[in-house]
Design a protein around this motif. Structure first.
Motif, PDB file in Angstrom:
ATOM      1  N   HIS A   1       0.833  -1.210   0.000  1.00  0.00           N
ATOM      2  CA  HIS A   1       0.000   0.000   0.000  1.00  0.00           C
ATOM      3  C   HIS A   1       0.867   1.259   0.000  1.00  0.00           C
ATOM      4  O   HIS A   1       1.602   1.499   0.959  1.00  0.00           O
ATOM      5  N   ARG A   2       0.806   2.012  -1.082  1.00  0.00           N
ATOM      6  CA  ARG A   2       1.671   3.192  -1.299  1.00  0.00           C
ATOM      7  C   ARG A   2       3.147   2.767  -1.286  1.00  0.00           C
ATOM      8  O   ARG A   2       4.017   3.548  -0.885  1.00  0.00           O
TER       9      ARG A   2
ATOM     10  N   GLU B   1       0.272  -0.625  -4.647  1.00  0.00           N
ATOM     11  CA  GLU B   1      -0.868   0.286  -4.825  1.00  0.00           C
ATOM     12  C   GLU B   1      -0.331   1.701  -4.726  1.00  0.00           C
ATOM     13  O   GLU B   1       0.613   1.950  -3.972  1.00  0.00           O
TER      14      GLU B   1
ATOM     15  N   HIS C   1      -0.889  10.859  -2.270  1.00  0.00           N
ATOM     16  CA  HIS C   1      -2.164  10.500  -1.647  1.00  0.00           C
ATOM     17  C   HIS C   1      -3.020  11.725  -1.350  1.00  0.00           C
ATOM     18  O   HIS C   1      -4.178  11.804  -1.744  1.00  0.00           O
TER      19      HIS C   1
HETATM   20  O1  G3P Z   1      -6.900   1.546  -2.527  1.00  0.00           O
HETATM   21  C1  G3P Z   1      -6.931   1.157  -1.199  1.00  0.00           C
HETATM   22  C2  G3P Z   1      -6.630   2.319  -0.288  1.00  0.00           C
HETATM   23  O2  G3P Z   1      -5.449   2.934  -0.732  1.00  0.00           O
HETATM   24  C3  G3P Z   1      -7.738   3.324  -0.262  1.00  0.00           C
HETATM   25  O3  G3P Z   1      -7.564   4.307   0.688  1.00  0.00           O
HETATM   26  O4  G3P Z   1      -6.983   6.572   1.416  1.00  0.00           O
HETATM   27  O5  G3P Z   1      -5.259   4.776   1.475  1.00  0.00           O
HETATM   28  O6  G3P Z   1      -6.012   5.720  -0.686  1.00  0.00           O
HETATM   29  P1  G3P Z   1      -6.392   5.393   0.710  1.00  0.00           P
END
Ligand code: G3P
Ligand code: MG
Length: 244
Positions: free
Chosen positions: A13-14, A40, A55
């Motif tokens: 994630h990121r 992601e 983000h």
């Molecule tokens: O795509 C999953 C997640 O990244 C969504 O929330 O705020 O972390 O972009 P956020």
């Protein structure tokens, strides 16, 4: 992409955002080095129309800039330090352009969930630029798998209309009552749900159709194990190194 496609249980994630500044090339390289095969990241537009990776809609949390992403051209964003806020050893990290990340994905054979995150009113122009960059990238040869997602229904509808060949994921913080109809309209390959909203019961319902079920954001190993045991296909995690 259908249910049978290979999706590993952990998506960075990121990037590896617990160990490197989120949404930077360093974070994506670190995720790859830790063994991640999917990342992601979040895409939005600079004022000049360049698609960039960040983000927040504002610059202050993850760079030394001020104001909004959308109010500055990329020539300015490119000068910012996107790493020192995390650790001074990342002081040379920059805000990447979307095309930079696509090129890194090809280099490392990293697949990605591309989350489109425009400010209200910029949905259409953001989708068009994301698709333009994707088409440029695809024209250059074989590409790793992608899933495009967004919290924004206008974004998802625009991607479906303009690029029906690209796999779409329905990303929901709160599950809409008509999620099944929505997913059918969009022909979603996946559902991306908030992990803390998932239960054994609703997981079974979400899995009743041939779609991947992804949960965000899970940083505890025990929670990840539980969700995966209940049938969740993959979890987004900031600490893919710990999970793997
Ligand atoms: O795509 C999953 C997640 O990244 C969504 O929330 O705020 O972390 O972009 P956020
Ligand atoms: Mg995201």
């Amino acid at each position: 992409m259908k249910k049978c496609s290979i999706l590993p249980p952990f998506i960075a994630h990121r990037g590896l955002s617990r160990r490197a500044p989120e949404n930077t090339l360093a974070a994506f390289r670190a995720a790859h080095a830790a063994g991640a095969r999917w990342i992601e990241f979040d895409v939005q537009l600079a004022a000049c129309g360049t698609a960039i990776i960040m983000h927040d809609a504002t610059l202050a949390r993850t760079s030394n800039g001020q104001g909004t992403v959308a109010s500055h051209p990329y020539t300015y964003l490119a000068t910012l330090d996107a790493g020192s806020w995390f650790d001074v050893k990342f002081k040379d990290e920059k805000i990447p352009r979307f095309i930079d990340v696509l090129n890194l994905m090809r280099e490392l054979q990293l697949c990605a969930n591309i989350e489109i995150k425009p400010p209200a009113g910029a949905e259409s122009i953001t989708v068009k630029q994301v698709l333009a960059d994707l088409r440029t990238w695809q024209a250059q040869g074989e590409t790793p798998d992608i899933i495009i997602s967004s919290f924004s229904l206008p974004v998802l509808l625009a991607v479906k209309a303009l690029a029906p060949d690209l796999p779409l994921g329905g990303l929901f913080e709160t599950v809409p009552a008509d999620w099944q109809g929505l997913c059918q309209t969009l022909n979603c390959v996946s559902l991306h749900m908030r992990a803390d909203k998932l239960t054994a019961e609703n997981i079974a319902t979400f899995l009743s159709e041939e779609r991947l079920l992804l949960a965000y954001t899970v940083n505890e190993v025990a929670e990840a194990k539980k969700l995966l045991a209940l049938g969740v296909d993959a979890v987004f995690t900031d600490c893919v190194d710990r999970m793997l």
